[in-house]
Write a protein that holds these residues in place. Sequence first.
Motif, PDB file in Angstrom:
ATOM      1  N   ASN A  13      -2.314   3.841  14.801  1.00  0.00           N
ATOM      2  CA  ASN A  13      -2.199   3.593  16.241  1.00  0.00           C
ATOM      3  C   ASN A  13      -0.765   3.874  16.668  1.00  0.00           C
ATOM      4  O   ASN A  13       0.102   4.165  15.843  1.00  0.00           O
ATOM      5  CB  ASN A  13      -2.623   2.158  16.593  1.00  0.00           C
ATOM      6  N   SER A  14      -0.519   3.770  17.967  1.00  0.00           N
ATOM      7  CA  SER A  14       0.796   4.122  18.505  1.00  0.00           C
ATOM      8  C   SER A  14       1.744   2.933  18.599  1.00  0.00           C
ATOM      9  O   SER A  14       2.813   3.040  19.195  1.00  0.00           O
ATOM     10  CB  SER A  14       0.634   4.762  19.896  1.00  0.00           C
ATOM     11  N   GLU A  15       1.370   1.815  18.018  1.00  0.00           N
ATOM     12  CA  GLU A  15       2.253   0.652  18.053  1.00  0.00           C
ATOM     13  C   GLU A  15       3.533   0.947  17.266  1.00  0.00           C
ATOM     14  O   GLU A  15       3.483   1.505  16.171  1.00  0.00           O
ATOM     15  CB  GLU A  15       1.568  -0.572  17.440  1.00  0.00           C
ATOM     16  N   THR A  16       4.658   0.585  17.830  1.00  0.00           N
ATOM     17  CA  THR A  16       5.935   0.793  17.147  1.00  0.00           C
ATOM     18  C   THR A  16       6.252  -0.430  16.293  1.00  0.00           C
ATOM     19  O   THR A  16       6.965  -1.332  16.712  1.00  0.00           O
ATOM     20  CB  THR A  16       7.058   1.035  18.168  1.00  0.00           C
ATOM     21  N   LYS A  17       5.710  -0.432  15.099  1.00  0.00           N
ATOM     22  CA  LYS A  17       5.961  -1.528  14.169  1.00  0.00           C
ATOM     23  C   LYS A  17       6.077  -0.948  12.758  1.00  0.00           C
ATOM     24  O   LYS A  17       5.703   0.201  12.505  1.00  0.00           O
ATOM     25  CB  LYS A  17       4.844  -2.565  14.226  1.00  0.00           C
ATOM     26  N   VAL A  18       6.605  -1.736  11.856  1.00  0.00           N
ATOM     27  CA  VAL A  18       6.773  -1.293  10.478  1.00  0.00           C
ATOM     28  C   VAL A  18       5.481  -1.576   9.722  1.00  0.00           C
ATOM     29  O   VAL A  18       5.099  -2.731   9.532  1.00  0.00           O
ATOM     30  CB  VAL A  18       7.945  -2.018   9.794  1.00  0.00           C
ATOM     31  N   ASN A  19       4.801  -0.530   9.325  1.00  0.00           N
ATOM     32  CA  ASN A  19       3.552  -0.682   8.580  1.00  0.00           C
ATOM     33  C   ASN A  19       3.821  -0.718   7.078  1.00  0.00           C
ATOM     34  O   ASN A  19       4.762  -0.079   6.594  1.00  0.00           O
ATOM     35  CB  ASN A  19       2.613   0.481   8.903  1.00  0.00           C
ATOM     36  N   PRO A  20       3.017  -1.439   6.341  1.00  0.00           N
ATOM     37  CA  PRO A  20       3.243  -1.529   4.889  1.00  0.00           C
ATOM     38  C   PRO A  20       2.940  -0.214   4.191  1.00  0.00           C
ATOM     39  O   PRO A  20       2.140   0.592   4.659  1.00  0.00           O
ATOM     40  CB  PRO A  20       2.247  -2.621   4.459  1.00  0.00           C
ATOM     41  N   LEU A  21       3.607  -0.004   3.064  1.00  0.00           N
ATOM     42  CA  LEU A  21       3.287   1.140   2.223  1.00  0.00           C
ATOM     43  C   LEU A  21       1.950   0.881   1.544  1.00  0.00           C
ATOM     44  O   LEU A  21       1.702  -0.223   1.043  1.00  0.00           O
ATOM     45  CB  LEU A  21       4.373   1.353   1.163  1.00  0.00           C
ATOM     46  N   LEU A  22       1.108   1.886   1.520  1.00  0.00           N
ATOM     47  CA  LEU A  22      -0.233   1.730   0.957  1.00  0.00           C
ATOM     48  C   LEU A  22      -0.349   2.457  -0.377  1.00  0.00           C
ATOM     49  O   LEU A  22       0.360   3.448  -0.624  1.00  0.00           O
ATOM     50  CB  LEU A  22      -1.279   2.285   1.925  1.00  0.00           C
ATOM     51  N   PRO A  23      -1.256   1.990  -1.243  1.00  0.00           N
ATOM     52  CA  PRO A  23      -1.479   2.687  -2.519  1.00  0.00           C
ATOM     53  C   PRO A  23      -1.939   4.122  -2.282  1.00  0.00           C
ATOM     54  O   PRO A  23      -2.607   4.421  -1.281  1.00  0.00           O
ATOM     55  CB  PRO A  23      -2.580   1.852  -3.183  1.00  0.00           C
ATOM     56  N   ALA A  24      -1.613   4.992  -3.210  1.00  0.00           N
ATOM     57  CA  ALA A  24      -1.945   6.407  -3.068  1.00  0.00           C
ATOM     58  C   ALA A  24      -3.440   6.627  -2.838  1.00  0.00           C
ATOM     59  O   ALA A  24      -3.843   7.444  -2.014  1.00  0.00           O
ATOM     60  CB  ALA A  24      -1.477   7.166  -4.313  1.00  0.00           C
ATOM     61  N   LYS A  25      -4.271   5.890  -3.552  1.00  0.00           N
ATOM     62  CA  LYS A  25      -5.720   6.106  -3.413  1.00  0.00           C
ATOM     63  C   LYS A  25      -6.217   5.699  -2.020  1.00  0.00           C
ATOM     64  O   LYS A  25      -7.170   6.275  -1.500  1.00  0.00           O
ATOM     65  CB  LYS A  25      -6.489   5.356  -4.489  1.00  0.00           C
ATOM     66  N   GLU A  26      -5.542   4.725  -1.383  1.00  0.00           N
ATOM     67  CA  GLU A  26      -5.917   4.310  -0.034  1.00  0.00           C
ATOM     68  C   GLU A  26      -5.473   5.361   0.983  1.00  0.00           C
ATOM     69  O   GLU A  26      -6.194   5.651   1.946  1.00  0.00           O
ATOM     70  CB  GLU A  26      -5.292   2.957   0.286  1.00  0.00           C
ATOM     71  N   ILE A  27      -4.317   5.943   0.765  1.00  0.00           N
ATOM     72  CA  ILE A  27      -3.864   7.029   1.639  1.00  0.00           C
ATOM     73  C   ILE A  27      -4.833   8.197   1.548  1.00  0.00           C
ATOM     74  O   ILE A  27      -5.227   8.783   2.571  1.00  0.00           O
ATOM     75  CB  ILE A  27      -2.442   7.484   1.254  1.00  0.00           C
ATOM     76  N   ALA A  28      -5.233   8.543   0.338  1.00  0.00           N
ATOM     77  CA  ALA A  28      -6.183   9.649   0.149  1.00  0.00           C
ATOM     78  C   ALA A  28      -7.494   9.358   0.871  1.00  0.00           C
ATOM     79  O   ALA A  28      -8.090  10.241   1.509  1.00  0.00           O
ATOM     80  CB  ALA A  28      -6.430   9.883  -1.336  1.00  0.00           C
ATOM     81  N   ARG A  29      -7.957   8.111   0.787  1.00  0.00           N
ATOM     82  CA  ARG A  29      -9.209   7.730   1.450  1.00  0.00           C
ATOM     83  C   ARG A  29      -9.084   7.854   2.967  1.00  0.00           C
ATOM     84  O   ARG A  29      -9.985   8.390   3.634  1.00  0.00           O
ATOM     85  CB  ARG A  29      -9.588   6.296   1.078  1.00  0.00           C
ATOM     86  N   LEU A  30      -7.980   7.393   3.511  1.00  0.00           N
ATOM     87  CA  LEU A  30      -7.787   7.436   4.961  1.00  0.00           C
ATOM     88  C   LEU A  30      -7.657   8.877   5.468  1.00  0.00           C
ATOM     89  O   LEU A  30      -8.149   9.209   6.548  1.00  0.00           O
ATOM     90  CB  LEU A  30      -6.549   6.624   5.344  1.00  0.00           C
ATOM     91  N   ILE A  31      -7.000   9.728   4.696  1.00  0.00           N
ATOM     92  CA  ILE A  31      -6.894  11.138   5.075  1.00  0.00           C
ATOM     93  C   ILE A  31      -8.277  11.761   5.152  1.00  0.00           C
ATOM     94  O   ILE A  31      -8.626  12.435   6.130  1.00  0.00           O
ATOM     95  CB  ILE A  31      -6.007  11.906   4.072  1.00  0.00           C
TER      96      ILE A  31
END
Length: 495
Positions: free
Chosen positions: A174-192
């Motif tokens: 989303n466009s909220e200007t906040k610091v988002n947590p780093l996610l595990p690689a497999k979760e990034i792959a899933r979201l992509i």
Amino acid sequence: MIRKLKFLVYVVLGALTLSCSDWLKVSSEDRIMENDLFRTTRGFMTALNGIYIDLLNSSLYGKTLTWGMSDILAQYYTCREKDHASKSLADFDNVARNNAVSGCWSRSYALLNNINTVLEHCESDRGVLDDTYYHVIKGEALALRALLHFELFRIFGPSYSKDKEKECIPYALNSETKVNPLLPAKEIARLIMEDLKSAEESLAGYDPVIETGAEWGDDPEGGVNDIRYRSMRLNYYAVQALMARVALYCGEKDVAWEYADKMIRGIREEHEWFPFATREEIVTTNREDRIFQSEILFGLYNLKRKESVYEVGFGSGLKQGSVLRIDKDIMRDMYEGDDNDYRLSYWFAEMVDPDNNSYLHVIKYKEVDDVDPVTKISKGYSYIMPILRVSEVYLIAAECCPDPKEGRNYLNAVRTARNVKNIQDDADLTTCVEQEYKREFVGEGQLFWLYKRKGKSEIASGEKLAEVISMEERFYLFDLPQTEQDYRKENGVDN
């Protein structure tokens, strides 16, 4: 005056009015500017076009992700000699590597904020858009979000096959200007992949590329060209190609095969969209199509490619300490010494530098006379930066096809298109595919990520034929920019 693509005129005008870095810089108290922009279809297109323009920033596809950092690390060029401007980077110096990608991080997340704003307005201002514009804009924006996250993932993520659990980057949803947590690689792959599937669904049935192809030409009735020139947008087929690329990078060969096969059937069974470039197009004197325009699934139209790419990276006006050139012996070995190979014949040329040294220069991005004599419109040979092309999908199919014999056919289709003889039946397919990547993507930034995906322990040097470089695991890994690390600590987010 030569006419360029009309849609680019709209893009440039939009950028002059609201530059990409400014059009969404509004305070939380005053959203008038943003709301104004999304009151019309034209406003939506201005916003989306601004994003495509900024992808050409030198921190992204204007340099770092194409002919610059990625290809220097892949050792394409002879730049490890003393005093070369890129020596530290070519030597995998940690500081040089991390400096090379710091701008990519900041520019990407700024763009992701803009992409998410477009997506949010697609829903909140749904009534502004008809069905076609809604689905096409939404589909492209979702694909852009996936594409940028994937580039960040390849850079700042771990070697995926070794550490899927490692936290690496945040995913901006989303466009909220906040610091988002780093996610595990497999979760990034899933979201992509989730974003890409949603993009494919949104574009299906609405993207005109499915029925009419890329349509390289202005609307014959004089209308707007918003959804023409589809090879310059993340279209339906480009999304499928990107899904195949992502899946293969993550080791999901069955999924990569599914989307590669689906895309190839989609452009070949009923039509002949994105055909391989013909001999006539490639070899026409002074008008060579060195980028194989017809087969580009997604590219960016850079009106300043001559000044910002060729003249600063490859031109004959550059001295030995700054030019990126390929060693002649290495080049001939790379292309098996086959002068019939269109890439060998038309991507390289002997030139004399300012110090009167004769060297082999990369001329893939050198300007040519590419104006159609009938339409008076540029064919794009001098302006396009390729991001996704048909040949990559064929190579993915060759690597991932369950039937090795059929896989060999996909590889040979690329070789035939480049005027090269077929590989022999007893040739090792995996090795041949890797070699074809090296030949095919000079200046396009793909080879280094193949090395990272495969965890190659040795790669060929760009300095001397038969010389190899021992690759340490750290050579494939990049630190988060220091400014990002500091910012996360200041905001109490340590990971």
